[in-house]
Enzyme design. Structure first.
Site, PDB file in Angstrom:
ATOM      1  N   SER A 100       0.705  -1.198   0.003  1.00 47.63           N
ATOM      2  CA  SER A 100       0.065   0.008  -0.178  1.00 47.63           C
ATOM      3  C   SER A 100       0.641   1.443  -0.064  1.00 47.63           C
ATOM      4  CB  SER A 100      -1.069   0.105   1.200  1.00 47.63           C
ATOM      5  OG  SER A 100      -1.850   0.857   1.207  1.00 47.63           O
ATOM      6  N   ASP A 111      11.159   5.215  -9.267  1.00 47.66           N
ATOM      7  CA  ASP A 111      10.890   5.810 -10.798  1.00 47.66           C
ATOM      8  C   ASP A 111      11.473   7.331 -10.818  1.00 47.66           C
ATOM      9  OD1 ASP A 111       9.522   3.640 -11.197  1.00 47.66           O
ATOM     10  OD2 ASP A 111       7.547   4.829 -11.317  1.00 47.66           O
ATOM     11  N   LYS A 126      -0.650  -4.080  -3.290  1.00 53.31           N
ATOM     12  CA  LYS A 126      -1.929  -3.543  -2.968  1.00 53.31           C
ATOM     13  C   LYS A 126      -1.924  -1.988  -3.142  1.00 53.31           C
ATOM     14  CE  LYS A 126      -5.439  -2.331  -0.025  1.00 53.31           C
ATOM     15  NZ  LYS A 126      -6.065  -1.013  -0.520  1.00 53.31           N
TER      16      LYS A 126
END
Length: 184
Positions: A100, A111, A126
């Protein structure tokens, strides 16, 4: 970091300040590296994931986005300069129980190339945006309205849920399939 509670961003900032002080006392210099251990972290609040990410990523960077059918596209952006000096080496530890909000932070750091992710396993996967509605008889309905995506566009959710087609085809029940690696 054990979870992404309401004060997670403030607590991380305080812990980093303490580490900077200890580094200055021990070596007379600044913090050279930092390890963020998110192994076994179940996640928590989206706002806290954004707050923690903003400590590391450049100002005006996309941290996470949410997209869904009938759900307005949302992008969460860092609005402050990073608290951690960009020259500080950063490693994020993950495992199959990293989930999560912890996956949001991990995805943003990876990224945006501000740190490396270390772990032998994939994270939990999740990445769902869910709403809760009150129902009669003191009950609640939790339903999915969108999915979270990393800054590069990778979906965090690791399982696709698909409704069955009625009698004879899973009897109208939902089935779950792992998302293909190239789609994550």
């Amino acid at each position: 970091l054990r979870g992404f509670t309401q004060d997670a961003g403030r607590e991380m900032r305080s812990a980093i300040t303490s580490l900077r002080y200890q580094a200055a006392e021990a070596s007379g210099g600044d913090l050279k590296g930092l390890i963020l251990d998110l192994r076994g972290n179940p996640g928590g609040l989206l706002t806290s994931a954004v707050d923690v990410s903003a400590l590391f990523v450049p100002k005006n960077s996309d941290i996470v986005s949410a997209r869904g059918r009938g759900f307005p596209d949302s992008v969460y952006v860092s609005k402050v300069d990073p608290f951690v000096d960009p020259s500080t080496k950063l490693a994020v530890l993950i495992n199959e129980n990293t989930a999560s909000a912890a996956e949001i932070v991990t995805g943003a750091i990876q990224d945006l190339d501000v740190g490396v992710v270390v772990g032998s396993d994939r994270t939990f996967g999740k990445g769902l945006v869910q709403n809760v509605e009150a129902l009669p008889f003191n009950t609640l309905l939790k339903y999915t309205v969108a999915k979270y995506y990393t800054p590069s566009g990778r979906c965090i959710q690791g399982i696709n849920y698909v409704e069955g087609g009625g009698p004879g085809e899973n009897d109208g029940k939902y089935t779950a399939n792992k998302v293909a690696a190239e789609d994550q």
